[in-house]
Design a protein around this motif. Sequence first.
Motif, mmCIF file in Angstrom:
data_model
loop_
_atom_site.group_PDB
_atom_site.id
_atom_site.type_symbol
_atom_site.label_atom_id
_atom_site.label_comp_id
_atom_site.label_asym_id
_atom_site.label_seq_id
_atom_site.Cartn_x
_atom_site.Cartn_y
_atom_site.Cartn_z
ATOM 1 N N ALA A 7 0.848 -1.188 0.000
ATOM 2 C CA ALA A 7 0.000 0.000 0.000
ATOM 3 C C ALA A 7 0.884 1.237 0.000
ATOM 4 O O ALA A 7 1.690 1.428 0.902
ATOM 5 C CB ALA A 7 -0.918 -0.006 1.213
ATOM 6 N N LEU A 8 0.749 2.042 -1.043
ATOM 7 C CA LEU A 8 1.501 3.288 -1.124
ATOM 8 C C LEU A 8 0.565 4.431 -0.756
ATOM 9 O O LEU A 8 -0.506 4.561 -1.338
ATOM 10 C CB LEU A 8 2.042 3.504 -2.542
ATOM 11 C CG LEU A 8 2.962 2.411 -3.070
ATOM 12 C CD1 LEU A 8 3.344 2.685 -4.509
ATOM 13 C CD2 LEU A 8 4.197 2.292 -2.206
ATOM 14 N N THR A 9 0.997 5.236 0.201
ATOM 15 C CA THR A 9 0.124 6.312 0.662
ATOM 16 C C THR A 9 0.746 7.694 0.523
ATOM 17 O O THR A 9 0.159 8.677 0.963
ATOM 18 C CB THR A 9 -0.270 6.078 2.133
ATOM 19 O OG1 THR A 9 0.915 6.018 2.926
ATOM 20 C CG2 THR A 9 -1.056 4.783 2.288
ATOM 21 N N SER A 10 1.934 7.767 -0.079
ATOM 22 C CA SER A 10 2.578 9.072 -0.244
ATOM 23 C C SER A 10 3.465 9.067 -1.478
ATOM 24 O O SER A 10 3.845 8.009 -1.998
ATOM 25 C CB SER A 10 3.421 9.416 0.990
ATOM 26 O OG SER A 10 4.565 8.576 1.042
ATOM 27 N N ARG A 11 3.807 10.245 -1.931
ATOM 28 C CA ARG A 11 4.718 10.389 -3.071
ATOM 29 C C ARG A 11 6.094 9.813 -2.731
ATOM 30 O O ARG A 11 6.763 9.239 -3.576
ATOM 31 C CB ARG A 11 4.848 11.857 -3.473
ATOM 32 C CG ARG A 11 3.566 12.434 -4.062
ATOM 33 C CD ARG A 11 3.711 13.899 -4.437
ATOM 34 N NE ARG A 11 4.640 14.121 -5.518
ATOM 35 C CZ ARG A 11 4.320 14.107 -6.811
ATOM 36 N NH1 ARG A 11 3.082 13.877 -7.168
ATOM 37 N NH2 ARG A 11 5.242 14.326 -7.733
ATOM 38 N N GLU A 12 6.503 9.964 -1.480
ATOM 39 C CA GLU A 12 7.796 9.442 -1.050
ATOM 40 C C GLU A 12 7.839 7.918 -1.159
ATOM 41 O O GLU A 12 8.836 7.344 -1.599
ATOM 42 C CB GLU A 12 8.123 9.891 0.376
ATOM 43 C CG GLU A 12 8.380 11.380 0.534
ATOM 44 C CD GLU A 12 7.096 12.220 0.580
ATOM 45 O OE1 GLU A 12 5.993 11.666 0.788
ATOM 46 O OE2 GLU A 12 7.191 13.447 0.387
ATOM 47 N N GLU A 13 6.759 7.264 -0.747
ATOM 48 C CA GLU A 13 6.694 5.803 -0.860
ATOM 49 C C GLU A 13 6.670 5.365 -2.315
ATOM 50 O O GLU A 13 7.314 4.377 -2.674
ATOM 51 C CB GLU A 13 5.458 5.274 -0.122
ATOM 52 C CG GLU A 13 5.562 5.397 1.375
ATOM 53 C CD GLU A 13 4.288 4.993 2.093
ATOM 54 O OE1 GLU A 13 4.374 4.837 3.317
ATOM 55 O OE2 GLU A 13 3.233 4.834 1.449
ATOM 56 N N LEU A 14 5.953 6.098 -3.152
ATOM 57 C CA LEU A 14 5.948 5.794 -4.582
ATOM 58 C C LEU A 14 7.348 5.941 -5.164
ATOM 59 O O LEU A 14 7.829 5.078 -5.906
ATOM 60 C CB LEU A 14 4.970 6.712 -5.320
ATOM 61 C CG LEU A 14 4.955 6.588 -6.845
ATOM 62 C CD1 LEU A 14 4.587 5.179 -7.287
ATOM 63 C CD2 LEU A 14 4.015 7.620 -7.447
ATOM 64 N N ASN A 15 8.055 7.004 -4.805
ATOM 65 C CA ASN A 15 9.419 7.231 -5.284
ATOM 66 C C ASN A 15 10.343 6.089 -4.856
ATOM 67 O O ASN A 15 11.157 5.602 -5.640
ATOM 68 C CB ASN A 15 9.939 8.575 -4.776
ATOM 69 C CG ASN A 15 11.251 8.959 -5.409
ATOM 70 O OD1 ASN A 15 11.590 8.508 -6.498
ATOM 71 N ND2 ASN A 15 11.994 9.800 -4.730
#
Length: 61
Positions: A7-15
């Motif tokens: 589960a990705l909940t932020s742009r930082e996690e997506l990056n």
Amino acid sequence: MTTEETALTSREELNTELKALLRRAYNNGVDVEGGWECRNGSEHPDWDVIVTEVQKNEDSE
């Protein structure tokens, strides 16, 4: 190979996930530069992804 969805909940996690994916591909000899159409069926939007290599700066990890 199977992957577990995180589960990705932020742009930082997506990056972080994108960096890991690109590094794995690069380390396995895949030319990661270019463009890809990501078609996702009727339940999700489609995306066009473009990857280009950039020059490193002094602050780069």
